[in-house]
Write an enzyme that holds these catalytic residues in place. Structure first.
Site, PDB file in Angstrom:
ATOM      1  N   ARG A 177       0.822  -1.233   0.000  1.00 43.97           N
ATOM      2  CA  ARG A 177       0.000   0.000   0.000  1.00 43.97           C
ATOM      3  C   ARG A 177       0.848   1.272   0.000  1.00 43.97           C
ATOM      4  O   ARG A 177       0.461   2.290   0.592  1.00 43.97           O
ATOM      5  CB  ARG A 177      -0.942   0.042   1.216  1.00 43.97           C
ATOM      6  CG  ARG A 177      -1.895  -1.113   1.299  1.00 43.97           C
ATOM      7  CD  ARG A 177      -2.918  -1.102   0.172  1.00 43.97           C
ATOM      8  NE  ARG A 177      -4.021  -1.967   0.493  1.00 43.97           N
ATOM      9  CZ  ARG A 177      -4.027  -3.288   0.284  1.00 43.97           C
ATOM     10  NH1 ARG A 177      -2.990  -3.877  -0.279  1.00 43.97           N
ATOM     11  NH2 ARG A 177      -5.093  -3.998   0.606  1.00 43.97           N
ATOM     12  N   CYS A 226     -10.594  -0.675   3.600  1.00 47.97           N
ATOM     13  CA  CYS A 226      -9.975  -0.755   4.925  1.00 47.97           C
ATOM     14  C   CYS A 226      -9.482   0.620   5.363  1.00 47.97           C
ATOM     15  O   CYS A 226      -8.896   1.360   4.581  1.00 47.97           O
ATOM     16  CB  CYS A 226      -8.823  -1.752   4.912  1.00 47.97           C
ATOM     17  SG  CYS A 226      -9.408  -3.460   4.913  1.00 47.97           S
ATOM     18  N   GLU A 296      -4.827   3.622   6.208  1.00 48.72           N
ATOM     19  CA  GLU A 296      -4.755   3.126   4.834  1.00 48.72           C
ATOM     20  C   GLU A 296      -5.543   4.093   3.965  1.00 48.72           C
ATOM     21  O   GLU A 296      -5.194   4.352   2.822  1.00 48.72           O
ATOM     22  CB  GLU A 296      -5.353   1.715   4.785  1.00 48.72           C
ATOM     23  CG  GLU A 296      -4.876   0.865   3.608  1.00 48.72           C
ATOM     24  CD  GLU A 296      -5.716   1.043   2.362  1.00 48.72           C
ATOM     25  OE1 GLU A 296      -5.222   0.734   1.260  1.00 48.72           O
ATOM     26  OE2 GLU A 296      -6.853   1.496   2.457  1.00 48.72           O
TER      27      GLU A 296
END
Ligand code: EPU
Length: 302
Positions: A177, A226, A296
């Site tokens: 990520r 998320c 995130e």
């Protein structure tokens, strides 16, 4: 922020930029949260350097918007304008195993189009909403794959050089990520190199991933996926669930009952509600596990 100077408005039109005054970002984000500002829709990548010079010269701050699916935007009148690419037609062109994809292309539609042409590899990302540009800059991943693994070349507007540049895949680092792109770089297009696979085989992979996603994530609800990154070797969702926090709410911002790392907008949640909920859950996790969860979701709050 509003652009009202007629000279700037005229220059935007010359640059093939479509100005949409007073756009509600709540309508452009999957969370359905966000205040109001001017939206500038860019029809030609080549106009970006001149556009950014124009905005800088007139002290107009800006942010780049992709598909708005991993984003929490602040409330009220926002202190910057938002730039977004207009999706061209066609937005995916195939050349053997190479897919030339515009940054504004829809991720899911791109994966399906490639699949129909016997190009696979990206099955895990099928249900992830958003644009290819957004997926690229975050290195979106799921079910053991990440988009960065398939990147051959990226064309981007580089904030540091104020130019459009082309980077080869090996010049970019793709981590969990996270990428080596700067936060104010804008992804314009990408060449993906995808493995050949029969359509039927890809379809079966897509079916399995869809099923897993449907059974574990709150797909019909407004969310940004998320909220926290998983800490090394652990699952943020499981940690939050183990503390019994499913259903915890601040206003209409709620920890999903289906997956505890998804926070949903169950009605008319404000950014303030969602940020308060995020801070509360982070604090509880810190207290119990001694772990500081990292966002995130991308937050644009002033
Ligand atoms: N779990 C719970 N309770 C929950 C949620 C999860 O006990 O409320 C448990 C699950 O049962 C499982 C484990 O935690 O044993 C891991 O859960 P899951 O498979 O759902 O994966 P995750 O680590 O929570 C990650 C990504 C997702 C991605 C899935 C599938 C992150 C932060 N999340 O979730 O990505 O879709 O794996 O690969 O990396 C996103 O990026 O927005 C996102 C949703």
């Amino acid at each position: 922020m509003r652009i009202s100077d007629p000279r700037i408005v005229a220059k935007l039109a010359e640059m093939h930029v479509d100005l949409r005054p007073g756009t509600a970002l709540a309508e452009l984000t999957s969370l359905g949260i966000g205040g109001t500002t001017d939206l500038l829709r860019i029809k030609k990548h080549e106009s970006l350097p001149d556009l950014l010079s124009l905005l800088d010269a007139n002290h107009v701050p800006h942010k780049f918007l992709g598909g708005g699916s991993n984003l929490l935007v602040g409330d009220g009148e926002l202190p910057w304008v938002v730039l977004q690419l207009v999706r061209p037609e066609p937005d995916v062109v195939l050349d053997g195993n190479l897919a030339h994809v515009d940054g504004a292309a829809d991720l899911g539609r791109m994966i399906t189009f490639c699949a129909k042409n016997d190009l696979g590899g990206m099955e895990g990302l099928i249900g992830v909403p958003g644009t290819v540009g957004g997926a690229l800059r975050m290195n979106a991943g799921a079910y053991g794959m990440q988009i960065g693994s398939y990147v051959r070349e990226v064309k981007l507007y580089r904030a540091a050089s104020r130019k459009i540049e082309v980077l080869q895949g090996d010049q970019i680092s793709f981590e969990y990520r996270h990428t080596s792109f700067a936060p104010d770089d804008m992804m314009l297009s990408v060449i993906l190199e995808l493995p050949s696979k029969p359509f039927k085989v890809i379809l079966e992979g897509i079916r399995i991933c869809n099923e897993k996603r449907r059974s574990s994530q709150p797909l019909g609800q407004k969310s940004a996926g998320c909220i926290f990154k998983n800490p090394p070797g652990a699952s943020a969702g499981r940690m939050i669930d183990d503390l019994g926090l499913k259903g915890l709410s601040v206003g209409d911002a709620r920890v999903s009952g289906r997956h505890a790392n998804f926070f949903v907008n169950a009605g008319h949640a404000s950014a303030k509600d969602m940020l308060t909920l995020i801070a509360d859950v982070r604090e509880r996790i810190q207290k119990t596990y001694g772990v500081s969860l990292e966002n995130e979701v991308v937050v644009w709050n002033a």
